[in-house]
Design a protein around this motif. Sequence first.
Motif, PDB file in Angstrom:
ATOM      1  N   GLN A 188     -15.410  -4.307   7.724  1.00  0.00           N
ATOM      2  CA  GLN A 188     -15.449  -4.863   9.076  1.00  0.00           C
ATOM      3  C   GLN A 188     -14.555  -6.083   9.201  1.00  0.00           C
ATOM      4  O   GLN A 188     -13.867  -6.257  10.204  1.00  0.00           O
ATOM      5  N   VAL A 189     -14.536  -6.934   8.193  1.00  0.00           N
ATOM      6  CA  VAL A 189     -13.696  -8.131   8.224  1.00  0.00           C
ATOM      7  C   VAL A 189     -12.227  -7.728   8.230  1.00  0.00           C
ATOM      8  O   VAL A 189     -11.430  -8.254   9.003  1.00  0.00           O
ATOM      9  N   ALA A 190     -11.836  -6.786   7.385  1.00  0.00           N
ATOM     10  CA  ALA A 190     -10.446  -6.333   7.317  1.00  0.00           C
ATOM     11  C   ALA A 190     -10.019  -5.710   8.638  1.00  0.00           C
ATOM     12  O   ALA A 190      -8.884  -5.922   9.097  1.00  0.00           O
ATOM     13  N   LEU A 218      -3.648  -4.939   4.369  1.00  0.00           N
ATOM     14  CA  LEU A 218      -3.541  -5.732   5.589  1.00  0.00           C
ATOM     15  C   LEU A 218      -2.110  -5.701   6.096  1.00  0.00           C
ATOM     16  O   LEU A 218      -1.173  -5.484   5.323  1.00  0.00           O
ATOM     17  N   PRO A 219      -1.917  -5.933   7.394  1.00  0.00           N
ATOM     18  CA  PRO A 219      -0.577  -5.830   7.973  1.00  0.00           C
ATOM     19  C   PRO A 219       0.453  -6.814   7.412  1.00  0.00           C
ATOM     20  O   PRO A 219       1.640  -6.505   7.386  1.00  0.00           O
ATOM     21  N   SER A 220       0.015  -7.983   6.966  1.00  0.00           N
ATOM     22  CA  SER A 220       0.981  -8.976   6.498  1.00  0.00           C
ATOM     23  C   SER A 220       0.324  -9.947   5.523  1.00  0.00           C
ATOM     24  O   SER A 220      -0.897  -9.995   5.404  1.00  0.00           O
ATOM     25  N   THR A 221       1.167 -10.740   4.862  1.00  0.00           N
ATOM     26  CA  THR A 221       0.630 -11.770   3.971  1.00  0.00           C
ATOM     27  C   THR A 221      -0.075 -12.863   4.769  1.00  0.00           C
ATOM     28  O   THR A 221      -0.998 -13.492   4.258  1.00  0.00           O
ATOM     29  N   LEU A 258      -7.633 -14.010   5.876  1.00  0.00           N
ATOM     30  CA  LEU A 258      -8.867 -13.455   5.301  1.00  0.00           C
ATOM     31  C   LEU A 258      -9.357 -14.323   4.150  1.00  0.00           C
ATOM     32  O   LEU A 258     -10.541 -14.685   4.092  1.00  0.00           O
ATOM     33  N   ALA A 259      -8.460 -14.697   3.247  1.00  0.00           N
ATOM     34  CA  ALA A 259      -8.845 -15.527   2.097  1.00  0.00           C
ATOM     35  C   ALA A 259      -9.371 -16.887   2.550  1.00  0.00           C
ATOM     36  O   ALA A 259     -10.369 -17.378   2.022  1.00  0.00           O
ATOM     37  N   GLY A 309      -6.710  -5.852  11.635  1.00  0.00           N
ATOM     38  CA  GLY A 309      -5.868  -4.668  11.711  1.00  0.00           C
ATOM     39  C   GLY A 309      -5.642  -3.991  10.377  1.00  0.00           C
ATOM     40  O   GLY A 309      -4.692  -3.231  10.211  1.00  0.00           O
ATOM     41  N   GLY A 310      -6.511  -4.259   9.406  1.00  0.00           N
ATOM     42  CA  GLY A 310      -6.357  -3.679   8.076  1.00  0.00           C
ATOM     43  C   GLY A 310      -7.580  -2.900   7.671  1.00  0.00           C
ATOM     44  O   GLY A 310      -8.424  -2.560   8.501  1.00  0.00           O
TER      45      GLY A 310
END
Length: 77
Positions: free
Chosen positions: A3-5, A30-33, A39-40, A9-10
Amino acid sequence: ASQVAETLGGKCEGFYWAFGQQDVVALFDLPSTVDAAALAFAVSGSGAIRTTTTPLLTAAETDAALKKSVNFKAPGK
């Protein structure tokens, strides 16, 4: 984790319990760094979980990196 990802959009590709230095290993696509950093930051900012992020490269990304010219000399050489 899924759910978090998804909010970024990941997706969570895998979630594994482990023993040793890490208790859990989660693989996110995930779409990008920037999304990975967001997220981190959110997870570790909660204070409940400590994170370590290891960006992975595809074969194509590795090939592209190896083709780049980098002007580097080791110190003392």
